[in-house]
Every structure is written in C-alpha cells, then in structure tokens.
Design a protein around this motif. Structure first.
Motif, PDB file in Angstrom:
ATOM      1  N   SER A 183       0.836  -1.199   0.000  1.00 29.44           N
ATOM      2  CA  SER A 183       0.000   0.000   0.000  1.00 29.44           C
ATOM      3  C   SER A 183       0.870   1.247   0.000  1.00 29.44           C
ATOM      4  O   SER A 183       1.995   1.226   0.488  1.00 29.44           O
ATOM      5  CB  SER A 183      -0.934  -0.010   1.219  1.00 29.44           C
ATOM      6  OG  SER A 183      -0.215  -0.273   2.413  1.00 29.44           O
ATOM      7  N   CYS A 184       0.304   2.336  -0.550  1.00 33.39           N
ATOM      8  CA  CYS A 184       1.118   3.535  -0.810  1.00 33.39           C
ATOM      9  C   CYS A 184       1.130   4.519   0.342  1.00 33.39           C
ATOM     10  O   CYS A 184       2.000   5.373   0.414  1.00 33.39           O
ATOM     11  CB  CYS A 184       0.633   4.226  -2.084  1.00 33.39           C
ATOM     12  SG  CYS A 184      -0.903   5.168  -1.884  1.00 33.39           S
ATOM     13  N   GLY A 185       0.116   4.459   1.199  1.00 35.76           N
ATOM     14  CA  GLY A 185       0.055   5.413   2.314  1.00 35.76           C
ATOM     15  C   GLY A 185      -0.372   6.807   1.905  1.00 35.76           C
ATOM     16  O   GLY A 185      -0.392   7.714   2.734  1.00 35.76           O
ATOM     17  N   CYS A 186      -0.730   6.975   0.658  1.00 42.29           N
ATOM     18  CA  CYS A 186      -0.952   8.320   0.115  1.00 42.29           C
ATOM     19  C   CYS A 186      -2.362   8.512  -0.432  1.00 42.29           C
ATOM     20  O   CYS A 186      -2.964   9.557  -0.270  1.00 42.29           O
ATOM     21  CB  CYS A 186       0.082   8.558  -0.978  1.00 42.29           C
ATOM     22  SG  CYS A 186       0.140  10.227  -1.592  1.00 42.29           S
ATOM     23  N   CYS A 187      -2.903   7.470  -1.065  1.00 41.41           N
ATOM     24  CA  CYS A 187      -4.213   7.609  -1.717  1.00 41.41           C
ATOM     25  C   CYS A 187      -5.326   7.699  -0.667  1.00 41.41           C
ATOM     26  O   CYS A 187      -5.100   7.472   0.514  1.00 41.41           O
ATOM     27  CB  CYS A 187      -4.456   6.429  -2.662  1.00 41.41           C
ATOM     28  SG  CYS A 187      -4.768   4.845  -1.825  1.00 41.41           S
ATOM     29  N   SER A 188      -6.533   8.006  -1.136  1.00 42.83           N
ATOM     30  CA  SER A 188      -7.638   8.190  -0.187  1.00 42.83           C
ATOM     31  C   SER A 188      -7.945   6.886   0.557  1.00 42.83           C
ATOM     32  O   SER A 188      -8.318   6.916   1.732  1.00 42.83           O
ATOM     33  CB  SER A 188      -8.886   8.678  -0.925  1.00 42.83           C
ATOM     34  OG  SER A 188      -9.314   7.719  -1.868  1.00 42.83           O
ATOM     35  N   TYR A 189      -7.763   5.735  -0.115  1.00 43.76           N
ATOM     36  CA  TYR A 189      -8.049   4.459   0.557  1.00 43.76           C
ATOM     37  C   TYR A 189      -7.053   4.185   1.666  1.00 43.76           C
ATOM     38  O   TYR A 189      -7.421   3.826   2.783  1.00 43.76           O
ATOM     39  CB  TYR A 189      -8.060   3.316  -0.474  1.00 43.76           C
ATOM     40  CG  TYR A 189      -9.298   3.366  -1.336  1.00 43.76           C
ATOM     41  CD1 TYR A 189     -10.487   2.844  -0.877  1.00 43.76           C
ATOM     42  CD2 TYR A 189      -9.261   3.974  -2.580  1.00 43.76           C
ATOM     43  CE1 TYR A 189     -11.636   2.922  -1.650  1.00 43.76           C
ATOM     44  CE2 TYR A 189     -10.404   4.063  -3.354  1.00 43.76           C
ATOM     45  CZ  TYR A 189     -11.586   3.534  -2.892  1.00 43.76           C
ATOM     46  OH  TYR A 189     -12.724   3.619  -3.642  1.00 43.76           O
ATOM     47  N   CYS A 190      -5.767   4.366   1.372  1.00 37.94           N
ATOM     48  CA  CYS A 190      -4.762   4.165   2.409  1.00 37.94           C
ATOM     49  C   CYS A 190      -5.000   5.105   3.591  1.00 37.94           C
ATOM     50  O   CYS A 190      -4.880   4.706   4.743  1.00 37.94           O
ATOM     51  CB  CYS A 190      -3.362   4.378   1.839  1.00 37.94           C
ATOM     52  SG  CYS A 190      -2.791   2.992   0.828  1.00 37.94           S
ATOM     53  N   ARG A 191      -5.339   6.341   3.289  1.00 34.85           N
ATOM     54  CA  ARG A 191      -5.490   7.327   4.363  1.00 34.85           C
ATOM     55  C   ARG A 191      -6.673   7.014   5.256  1.00 34.85           C
ATOM     56  O   ARG A 191      -6.722   7.438   6.410  1.00 34.85           O
ATOM     57  CB  ARG A 191      -5.654   8.724   3.762  1.00 34.85           C
ATOM     58  CG  ARG A 191      -4.373   9.216   3.157  1.00 34.85           C
ATOM     59  CD  ARG A 191      -4.516  10.626   2.650  1.00 34.85           C
ATOM     60  NE  ARG A 191      -3.332  11.011   1.892  1.00 34.85           N
ATOM     61  CZ  ARG A 191      -3.008  12.270   1.660  1.00 34.85           C
ATOM     62  NH1 ARG A 191      -3.757  13.242   2.118  1.00 34.85           N
ATOM     63  NH2 ARG A 191      -1.923  12.539   0.957  1.00 34.85           N
ATOM     64  N   GLN A 207      -7.018  -1.931  -0.454  1.00 33.86           N
ATOM     65  CA  GLN A 207      -7.643  -1.407  -1.677  1.00 33.86           C
ATOM     66  C   GLN A 207      -6.893  -0.183  -2.183  1.00 33.86           C
ATOM     67  O   GLN A 207      -7.466   0.682  -2.866  1.00 33.86           O
ATOM     68  CB  GLN A 207      -9.120  -1.075  -1.413  1.00 33.86           C
ATOM     69  CG  GLN A 207      -9.967  -2.298  -1.096  1.00 33.86           C
ATOM     70  CD  GLN A 207      -9.993  -3.322  -2.221  1.00 33.86           C
ATOM     71  OE1 GLN A 207      -9.838  -2.992  -3.391  1.00 33.86           O
ATOM     72  NE2 GLN A 207     -10.163  -4.595  -1.870  1.00 33.86           N
ATOM     73  N   CYS A 208      -5.617  -0.110  -1.878  1.00 30.50           N
ATOM     74  CA  CYS A 208      -4.770   1.007  -2.319  1.00 30.50           C
ATOM     75  C   CYS A 208      -4.926   1.265  -3.818  1.00 30.50           C
ATOM     76  O   CYS A 208      -4.947   0.337  -4.620  1.00 30.50           O
ATOM     77  CB  CYS A 208      -3.314   0.688  -1.989  1.00 30.50           C
ATOM     78  SG  CYS A 208      -2.147   1.903  -2.632  1.00 30.50           S
ATOM     79  N   ASP A 209      -5.038   2.545  -4.179  1.00 31.71           N
ATOM     80  CA  ASP A 209      -5.184   2.923  -5.589  1.00 31.71           C
ATOM     81  C   ASP A 209      -3.887   2.782  -6.378  1.00 31.71           C
ATOM     82  O   ASP A 209      -3.926   2.699  -7.601  1.00 31.71           O
ATOM     83  CB  ASP A 209      -5.633   4.403  -5.673  1.00 31.71           C
ATOM     84  CG  ASP A 209      -7.135   4.563  -5.655  1.00 31.71           C
ATOM     85  OD1 ASP A 209      -7.855   3.557  -5.872  1.00 31.71           O
ATOM     86  OD2 ASP A 209      -7.597   5.700  -5.425  1.00 31.71           O
ATOM     87  N   SER A 210      -2.759   2.781  -5.705  1.00 31.09           N
ATOM     88  CA  SER A 210      -1.473   2.915  -6.403  1.00 31.09           C
ATOM     89  C   SER A 210      -0.640   1.653  -6.461  1.00 31.09           C
ATOM     90  O   SER A 210       0.263   1.553  -7.287  1.00 31.09           O
ATOM     91  CB  SER A 210      -0.636   4.011  -5.720  1.00 31.09           C
ATOM     92  OG  SER A 210      -1.396   5.168  -5.539  1.00 31.09           O
ATOM     93  N   ALA A 211      -0.881   0.705  -5.550  1.00 27.31           N
ATOM     94  CA  ALA A 211       0.061  -0.414  -5.403  1.00 27.31           C
ATOM     95  C   ALA A 211      -0.041  -1.430  -6.528  1.00 27.31           C
ATOM     96  O   ALA A 211       0.948  -2.049  -6.902  1.00 27.31           O
ATOM     97  CB  ALA A 211      -0.157  -1.108  -4.061  1.00 27.31           C
TER      98      ALA A 211
HETATM   99 ZN   LIG Z   1      -2.711   3.733  -1.363  1.00 25.96          ZN
END
Ligand SMILES: [Zn+2]
Length: 402
Positions: free
Chosen positions: A89-97, A103-107
């Motif tokens: 997970s990216c820790g940055c997208c709205s899902y991670c936050r 369900q990370c948008d970026s990974a």
């Molecule tokens: Zn993410």
C-alpha cells in the motif's frame, strides 16, 4: 539468488534467478531471514486460484533485513529489521489514508480498480515477485514495511506478516465486542488467530467449527467451544448451544478451502427433505444449478452455515478467500434476518502495527496460538510435505544450501 519459482500448475522449483534491484524511488531490497508457505500458495500451485504468471516468485509472508532503499524511502535504512506485510500500500491515496490499505489505488500495477496488490500472487494482483527467496524487492516500502522491535524474534514476527492480522481483521469485520458470542468457521491457522482475536476484542464465548480434531483441540486450548461438523450438524449444534438464538457474530475463515461434511451434497439434499436447516436449502440449490462444482469442495458451505447460525441482526465477517467469479451467497436468508455482512482482504498496514505493539509489550504471544515448533524445512521439501497434508501454514528456511 535462490527463489521458489512458479513455472506452471503443479510445477515449482528452487531456481537461481537474478538478484532484485531498486526499480522505483520507494522500493527497498530486503534480505529475507524467514518466510512461510500458506494454504493460498498451494491453491496457486494447484491452479485452484488461477492466473499465475510463469516465472513469478512465490510467497507472501516474510521477515528480513533491509539491504538497500530507494531515494524516496526516508523512514528506513539499510540494516533495519522489518516485517513485510503481505499486501502492498502507498500510504498516500484516499483508501490508504482511511485505512483500507488492501484497496490502495497505487500499489497494483494493473490500475486502481484492479484490487489488492500482494507478493507472489496471480497476474491480477501485480504480479509482484514473492518472498520465498533470498532477497525481495518491496515496492512502496516507506508505507508498507514495518520496522520490528528488537524483542520480537523471527518466529513470532513471521506470524504478523499475514495470518495473525488477517484473523484479527476477521474479528474486526464481524464487529466483535464485549460479551458477544462468536462462531469461527475454519480452525486453520487464520481461524486460530480469529479465535484469539475474538477473545481479544471482548467475546464472551467463541464457538469454533471444523472437522479436524487437532485443529479443534488447538482452539479448545484457547477456550473456544469445539464443534466437529463431521460428527454433528454445526448449525443445529450452535443453535442448541445458544438457547436457540444463534451467535451474534460469525467469522468465515474458510473460503475456497471448504469441504463437504461427510456425505457431501447428498447429505445436504437429505437435510432439505427433512427440513432441518435453511442453510442446506441454499447448498442444495447451488449443487443443482452450478455446473462448476469442484469435486469434494463446497465453496459456499461455510457461508451457508454461518448465515444460518447467526442470530437476527448479527454480523458476518468474511476473510476466507473466494475467487472473483464466485457468486453464490445465501442472500435471502441474510436479508430477512437483517444481517450485516463485511468482507475483504486484510488491510494489513492499518491492522498490523497495533498487533506488533501487543506482541512487543508482551500482552499477547502469537506462539501460544500457533506454535512453530516444527523445524524449519528446506522450502521445496516443505511444499512436498505440505501438499500431502491439510492446507495450513508452515514456516520455511530459505537457506539455499539446505
Ligand atoms: Zn494507497
């Protein structure tokens, strides 16, 4: 380096492959000190979970030491001992936050809509080379890896990579709270941690349903009430144990590992004739209409039983793994009981840090739930041994000389 490589269904080997290297600024290279094989790996090798790309390194559980970090990794450095959660997970997208890190948008390289990205999985999950290797490239390392406290050894840490957090996530999904009566379907490694987690979240009683007596004994040792579905109807037994009301919460820790009770679909048909349990009606309908029935498997049996065993307005948490094309669920029974249903892949990066702290401060010892007393095995030998037993979990050595 040496790594366990998937070549095709039923065809894996310990191969010499190129060492991984930093490809993106947020990558880290980790030298693995412990890895594991779990039932999901076996499903990939057997083809039950399809879509594996030949050449993919297997394994989604790992502990290791950072060798190298990309320029974008500011919180970790070479020499740090880290836990590698199974999902990325990216820790940055709205899902991670908001904590939906699975369900990370970026990974996932297949795009935001492609779903959970994890190590050593099918094409739809990356594919991202896995952790049954000497070294691994871990993408989005800054937000995915967890630095391990010194006092958590590899034996405990490897349990925090996937199965303990997934069990805990199941108890969270099922909304377990103080005083609840909880049923856990499936007493495999994740089910055992679901039992422990249900008690951790305040459950007054936990009932566990499986057919394997050693697994039921492990759950009983945790204080759970054991129900063997080969010996008795699990729904009728749960109702009898709860004054006819049913359980407040159900955790499905079975998924595609489900097997029929002895007698299989025919037994379900008998039950329908006798009008014994609504759940059996659903099972029977599936049997009648589903041409893709896998012999010996009953993919929705745990769900059918769980929905039937729940009290009105209860909650079902599903952490068992189901393939994307599985579309059978006892909707009518669930709707008419006002059930709440939550499910999904574990949001590791949101769930795991709190569990690491529980282990660090000594308030919970995961080895009390699942002892890893079996000696670490050479990884290919472990796959062979594991394949002949019930799907579960096994810790493996990655010593290439072994
Ligand atoms: Zn993410």
């Amino acid at each position: 380096m040496k790594a366990v490589v998937f070549h095709g269904i039923g065809d894996i080997s310990l191969d010499n492959v190129p060492d991984p290297s930093i490809r993106h600024d947020q990558d880290a290279i980790v030298r693995l000190t412990a890895s594991a094989i779990c039932g999901t790996d076996l499903h990939m090798v057997r083809g039950t979970l399809p879509g594996m790309v030949p050449g993919t390194i297997l394994g989604h559980e790992g502990v290791g030491v950072i060798e190298q970090v990309g320029r974008g990794v500011r919180n970790l450095k070479p020499g740090d001992r880290v836990l590698i959660p199974s999902t990325i997970s990216c820790g940055c997208c709205s899902y991670c936050r908001t904590g939906y890190t699975a369900q990370c948008d970026s990974a996932n390289p297949n795009g935001a809509a492609a779903g959970t990205a994890f190590f050593g999985g099918p094409k739809s999950t990356g594919p991202i080379d896995g952790l049954q290797a000497e070294y691994a490239r871990t993408p989005l390392a800054h937000a995915s890896l967890i630095k391990l406290p010194e006092n958590i050894d590899d034996e405990r840490a490897i349990l925090l990579s996937d199965i303990f957090p997934t069990g805990f996530f199941g108890a969270q999904l099922a909304e377990v709270r103080d005083g609840d009566t909880v049923a856990v379907f499936g007493a495999g490694p994740v089910g055992q941690f679901a039992v422990a987690s249900a008690f951790m979240l305040g459950a007054g009683r936990v009932i566990v349903v499986d057919r394997l007596t050693d697994r039921l004994a492990m759950a009983r040792a945790q204080g759970a009430e054991a129900v063997n579905f080969d010996e008795e109807d699990p729904v009728a037994t749960i109702l009898a144990l709860t004054g006819g009301i049913g359980v407040d919460r159900v955790i499905d820790a079975v998924g595609v590992d489900a097997v029929h009770a002895q007698g299989g679909p025919a037994a379900s048909q008998d039950a329908v004739k006798q009008g014994e349990a609504e759940s059996r009606t659903v099972t029977a309908q599936r049997n009648e209409h589903d041409g893709n029935w896998i012999p010996g498997d009953a993919p929705t049996q745990a769900l059918d039983w769980g929905v039937a065993a729940l009290a009105k307005a209860g909650t079902l948490g599903v952490i068992g793994v189901y393939p994307p094309n599985d579309r059978f669920f006892p909707l009518g029974v669930a709707m008419n009981k006002n059930l709440t249903i939550k499910m999904g892949n574990c949001n590791h990066r949101a769930v795991t840090p709190g569990l690491v702290e529980r282990v660090r401060n000594g308030s919970f010892d995961p080895l009390r739930v699942l002892s890893t007393r079996e000696p670490m095995m050479n990884v290919i030998d472990a796959y062979k041994a594991f394949d002949q037993r019930q799907p579960g979990w096994i810790k493996v050595a990655l010593d290439p000389a072994a």
